[in-house]
Design an enzyme around this catalytic site. Structure first.
Site, PDB file in Angstrom:
ATOM      1  N   GLU A  90       0.845  -1.213  -0.263  1.00 15.30           N
ATOM      2  CA  GLU A  90       0.166   0.075  -0.018  1.00 15.30           C
ATOM      3  C   GLU A  90       0.826   1.294   0.057  1.00 15.30           C
ATOM      4  OE1 GLU A  90      -3.473  -2.195   2.528  1.00 15.30           O
ATOM      5  OE2 GLU A  90      -2.721  -0.092   3.126  1.00 15.30           O
ATOM      6  N   CYS A  96      -2.048   0.790   6.609  1.00 16.85           N
ATOM      7  CA  CYS A  96      -1.284  -0.257   7.120  1.00 16.85           C
ATOM      8  C   CYS A  96      -1.731  -1.557   7.066  1.00 16.85           C
ATOM      9  CB  CYS A  96      -1.301   0.030   8.770  1.00 16.85           C
ATOM     10  SG  CYS A  96       0.341  -0.839   9.372  1.00 16.85           S
ATOM     11  N   SER A 128       9.216   5.716  10.645  1.00 17.05           N
ATOM     12  CA  SER A 128       8.394   5.362  11.889  1.00 17.05           C
ATOM     13  C   SER A 128       8.698   3.798  12.493  1.00 17.05           C
ATOM     14  CB  SER A 128       6.784   5.363  11.760  1.00 17.05           C
ATOM     15  OG  SER A 128       6.106   4.847  12.703  1.00 17.05           O
ATOM     16  N   CYS A 187       4.599  -7.760   7.704  1.00 18.05           N
ATOM     17  CA  CYS A 187       5.409  -7.335   8.897  1.00 18.05           C
ATOM     18  C   CYS A 187       5.436  -8.371   9.713  1.00 18.05           C
ATOM     19  CB  CYS A 187       4.745  -6.094   9.284  1.00 18.05           C
ATOM     20  SG  CYS A 187       6.145  -5.630  10.661  1.00 18.05           S
ATOM     21  N   CYS A 217       2.632   8.084   2.118  1.00 18.82           N
ATOM     22  CA  CYS A 217       2.855   6.986   3.164  1.00 18.82           C
ATOM     23  C   CYS A 217       3.394   5.956   2.532  1.00 18.82           C
ATOM     24  CB  CYS A 217       1.566   7.055   3.900  1.00 18.82           C
ATOM     25  SG  CYS A 217       1.703   5.740   5.272  1.00 18.82           S
ATOM     26  N   LEU A 224       4.771   3.932  20.441  1.00 21.72           N
ATOM     27  CA  LEU A 224       4.813   3.585  22.152  1.00 21.72           C
ATOM     28  C   LEU A 224       3.625   2.696  22.513  1.00 21.72           C
ATOM     29  CD1 LEU A 224       7.087   4.288  24.109  1.00 21.72           C
ATOM     30  CD2 LEU A 224       5.680   6.180  24.671  1.00 21.72           C
ATOM     31  N   HIS A 225       2.322   3.295  22.440  1.00 25.56           N
ATOM     32  CA  HIS A 225       1.226   2.507  22.608  1.00 25.56           C
ATOM     33  C   HIS A 225       1.165   2.007  24.166  1.00 25.56           C
ATOM     34  CE1 HIS A 225       0.897   3.270  18.679  1.00 25.56           C
ATOM     35  NE2 HIS A 225       1.411   2.213  18.029  1.00 25.56           N
ATOM     36  N   CYS A 244       2.222  -6.742  15.551  1.00 29.71           N
ATOM     37  CA  CYS A 244       1.387  -5.969  16.433  1.00 29.71           C
ATOM     38  C   CYS A 244      -0.005  -6.106  16.428  1.00 29.71           C
ATOM     39  CB  CYS A 244       1.423  -4.506  16.560  1.00 29.71           C
ATOM     40  SG  CYS A 244       3.241  -4.103  16.379  1.00 29.71           S
ATOM     41  N   CYS A 250      -2.786  -4.308  14.348  1.00 26.48           N
ATOM     42  CA  CYS A 250      -2.456  -3.701  13.016  1.00 26.48           C
ATOM     43  C   CYS A 250      -2.528  -4.909  11.931  1.00 26.48           C
ATOM     44  CB  CYS A 250      -0.908  -3.426  13.189  1.00 26.48           C
ATOM     45  SG  CYS A 250      -0.293  -3.012  11.449  1.00 26.48           S
ATOM     46  N   ASN A 284      -7.820   2.489  14.524  1.00 22.78           N
ATOM     47  CA  ASN A 284      -8.745   2.284  13.459  1.00 22.78           C
ATOM     48  C   ASN A 284      -9.038   0.746  13.504  1.00 22.78           C
ATOM     49  OD1 ASN A 284      -9.617   3.192  11.138  1.00 22.78           O
ATOM     50  ND2 ASN A 284      -8.489   1.791  10.002  1.00 22.78           N
TER      51      ASN A 284
HETATM   52  N1  SAH Z   1       6.191  -0.666  11.734  1.00 22.05           N
HETATM   53  C1  SAH Z   1       6.219   1.039  11.726  1.00 22.05           C
HETATM   54  C2  SAH Z   1       5.407   1.859  10.698  1.00 22.05           C
HETATM   55  C3  SAH Z   1       4.271   1.370   9.872  1.00 22.05           C
HETATM   56  S1  SAH Z   1       3.026   1.430  11.224  1.00 22.05           S
HETATM   57  C4  SAH Z   1       5.699   1.121  13.273  1.00 22.05           C
HETATM   58  O1  SAH Z   1       4.924   0.436  13.816  1.00 22.05           O
HETATM   59  O2  SAH Z   1       5.661   2.401  13.621  1.00 22.05           O
HETATM   60  C5  SAH Z   1       2.417   3.043  11.243  1.00 22.05           C
HETATM   61  C6  SAH Z   1       1.832   3.616  12.550  1.00 22.05           C
HETATM   62  O3  SAH Z   1       0.473   2.972  12.410  1.00 22.05           O
HETATM   63  C7  SAH Z   1       2.252   2.839  13.730  1.00 22.05           C
HETATM   64  O4  SAH Z   1       2.411   4.109  14.824  1.00 22.05           O
HETATM   65  C8  SAH Z   1       1.189   1.903  14.378  1.00 22.05           C
HETATM   66  O5  SAH Z   1       1.180   1.584  15.516  1.00 22.05           O
HETATM   67  C9  SAH Z   1       0.117   2.588  13.554  1.00 22.05           C
HETATM   68  N2  SAH Z   1      -1.027   1.762  13.437  1.00 22.05           N
HETATM   69  C10 SAH Z   1      -1.105   0.416  12.831  1.00 22.05           C
HETATM   70  N3  SAH Z   1      -2.231  -0.119  12.799  1.00 22.05           N
HETATM   71  C11 SAH Z   1      -3.041   0.666  13.371  1.00 22.05           C
HETATM   72  C12 SAH Z   1      -4.604   0.744  13.713  1.00 22.05           C
HETATM   73  N4  SAH Z   1      -5.278  -0.374  13.395  1.00 22.05           N
HETATM   74  N5  SAH Z   1      -5.034   1.857  14.091  1.00 22.05           N
HETATM   75  C13 SAH Z   1      -4.273   2.905  14.507  1.00 22.05           C
HETATM   76  N6  SAH Z   1      -2.877   3.072  14.423  1.00 22.05           N
HETATM   77  C14 SAH Z   1      -2.299   2.009  13.674  1.00 22.05           C
HETATM   78 FE1  SF4 Z   2       4.565  -3.934  11.818  1.00 18.45          FE
HETATM   79 FE2  SF4 Z   2       4.138  -1.423  12.440  1.00 18.45          FE
HETATM   80 FE3  SF4 Z   2       2.181  -2.902  11.914  1.00 18.45          FE
HETATM   81 FE4  SF4 Z   2       3.525  -3.239  14.285  1.00 18.45          FE
HETATM   82  S1  SF4 Z   2       2.163  -1.327  13.780  1.00 18.45           S
HETATM   83  S2  SF4 Z   2       2.964  -4.834  12.730  1.00 18.45           S
HETATM   84  S3  SF4 Z   2       5.631  -2.874  13.407  1.00 18.45           S
HETATM   85  S4  SF4 Z   2       3.748  -2.421  10.495  1.00 18.45           S
END
Ligand code: SAH
Ligand code: SF4
Length: 361
Positions: free
Chosen positions: A96, A340, A198, A116, A109, A222-223, A120, A123, A297
């Site tokens: 994407e 993402c 990021s 990945c 972006c 961070l989260h 997480c 995600c 999201n």
């Molecule tokens: N892998 C890197 C960059 C891609 S994700 C990272 O994790 O930082 C980019 C951002 O989108 C990250 O801060 C991630 O935590 C956030 N993200 C991923 N899925 C999400 C979702 N479902 N809702 C909100 N933020 C999300």
């Molecule tokens: Fe990968 Fe970033 Fe998604 Fe975590 S939030 S699974 S590091 S893309």
């Protein structure tokens, strides 16, 4: 030597052509076509010099490639401010790329991996698992795609965030190589200060970025405010726990003297209370930090819900009061519906549904 021309920096492209006996002027012309004008067909120009045309005709599509990524799907947003593309790589993998237009500036972006490995739980890309790293040229090609789309509307791409599919610092060499190509003033010319990387918190790579003097902005996801809380959302926290992550951020801040952006995805009842906000403020004390709050999201594979507006506002107020600048971000890029991995995930579900209907018929 790499056969993908977009993988090559200016100097590498020159070496490739001069090795075949072409004068440096031809590599400059080819670089201009590929990176300054972002042309989709290197052979299209009528004024191509005969030696360069011969060189390209003998090799394009067999020995060298230019990596124009076809669009597999596209979802313009209702508000017209965000345009999302699913681009197809040569091996059929899909990634994407999102174009966002806010406050008169345009940001792309980018994805850095297909899938990945970090897993997480909230995600969509993490839920998919890891497929492979992108090559530098596949990252560069996303930038050129976004530039062409914007240029057709008379607009220029000025900002990049590496917040698409994948963990950029898990594909460090390819990402840094791509960013060198993208920020070259003779090509796409996107200033390093307008590029944000990021990361989920790959500690050795954060330190390496500082040591190598990489001139890009750093954003850290961070989260979670304790190891237990963070590891439940981000499995990578087991490998690189909070104390190590924050210490790497302090090191990065000291070496680079740059502000670090911390992303905090607000999940109702999970990480959005006043106690969480106080702990975040404690963790980041003394760092030159900026906190970006992102509404979750919701994804199919995760039961968490978006925080209520009141909780988000309270959280925001508490971080600000602690002296750390903080913004509640609009959903954009990764966190918009297709961000993402979500466009890909939605498409895969659509296929599964269609497939099921087909077999029932
Ligand atoms: N892998 C890197 C960059 C891609 S994700 C990272 O994790 O930082 C980019 C951002 O989108 C990250 O801060 C991630 O935590 C956030 N993200 C991923 N899925 C999400 C979702 N479902 N809702 C909100 N933020 C999300
Ligand atoms: Fe990968 Fe970033 Fe998604 Fe975590 S939030 S699974 S590091 S893309």
């Amino acid at each position: 030597m790499s056969p993908h021309l977009l993988d090559l920096t200016f100097d590498e492209l020159r070496s490739r052509l001069t090795a075949d006996g072409l004068a440096a002027v031809h590599s400059k012309a080819l670089w201009n076509s590929l990176h300054f004008r972002a042309e989709t067909d290197a052979l299209a120009r009528k004024d191509l010099s005969p030696p360069l045309r011969r060189w390209l005709e003998a090799r394009l599509g067999t020995e060298v490639f230019t990596d124009v990524l076809p669009v597999a799907a596209e979802t313009p947003s209702g508000d017209g401010l965000t345009q999302k593309f699913l681009l197809r790589l040569a091996d059929g993998q899909e990634i994407e790329t999102v174009i966002m237009g806010y406050e008169g500036r345009h940001t792309a972006c980018l994805s850095t991996q297909a899938g990945c490995a970090m897993g997480c739980v909230f995600c969509a890309t993490g839920q998919m698992g890891f497929v492979r790293h992108l090559r530098p040229g596949e990252i560069v090609a996303q930038v050129h795609h976004a530039r062409r789309i914007l240029a057709a509307r008379g607009l220029r791409l000025r900002n990049l965030v590496l917040m698409g599919m994948g963990e950029p610092l898990h594909n460090y060499d390819a990402v840094m190589h791509a960013l060198e190509i993208i920020s070259d003033t003779r090509g796409a010319n996107i200033g390093p200060a307008k590029i944000s990387v990021s990361t989920v918190g790959v500690v050795p790579a954060i330190r390496r970025m500082a040591e190598e003097g990489r001139p890009y902005n750093l954003a850290v996801s961070l989260h979670g405010s304790t190891d237990e809380e963070r590891a439940a959302l981000i499995p990578a926290n087991q490998r690189w726990p909070l104390a190590e992550l924050i210490s790497a951020c302090r090191y990065y801040g000291e070496v680079t003297q740059r502000k670090i952006f911390f992303a905090w995805t607000l999940i109702a009842g999970v990480n959005d209370t006043a106690a969480h906000a106080h702990r975040v403020a404690g963790l980041l004390r003394g760092l030159n930090a900026h906190v970006n709050l992102i509404p979750l999201n919701e994804t199919a594979g995760f039961a968490g819900r978006e925080s209520a507006d009141a909780s988000a506002r309270e959280f925001h107020g508490l971080i600000q009061e602690s002296g750390i600048p903080c913004t509640i971000r609009q959903r954009r890029g990764i966190d918009v519906a297709a961000g993402c991995g979500q466009l890909k995930a939605v498409r895969a579900r659509g296929r599964a549904v269609r497939g099921a209907a087909g077999s029932a018929a």
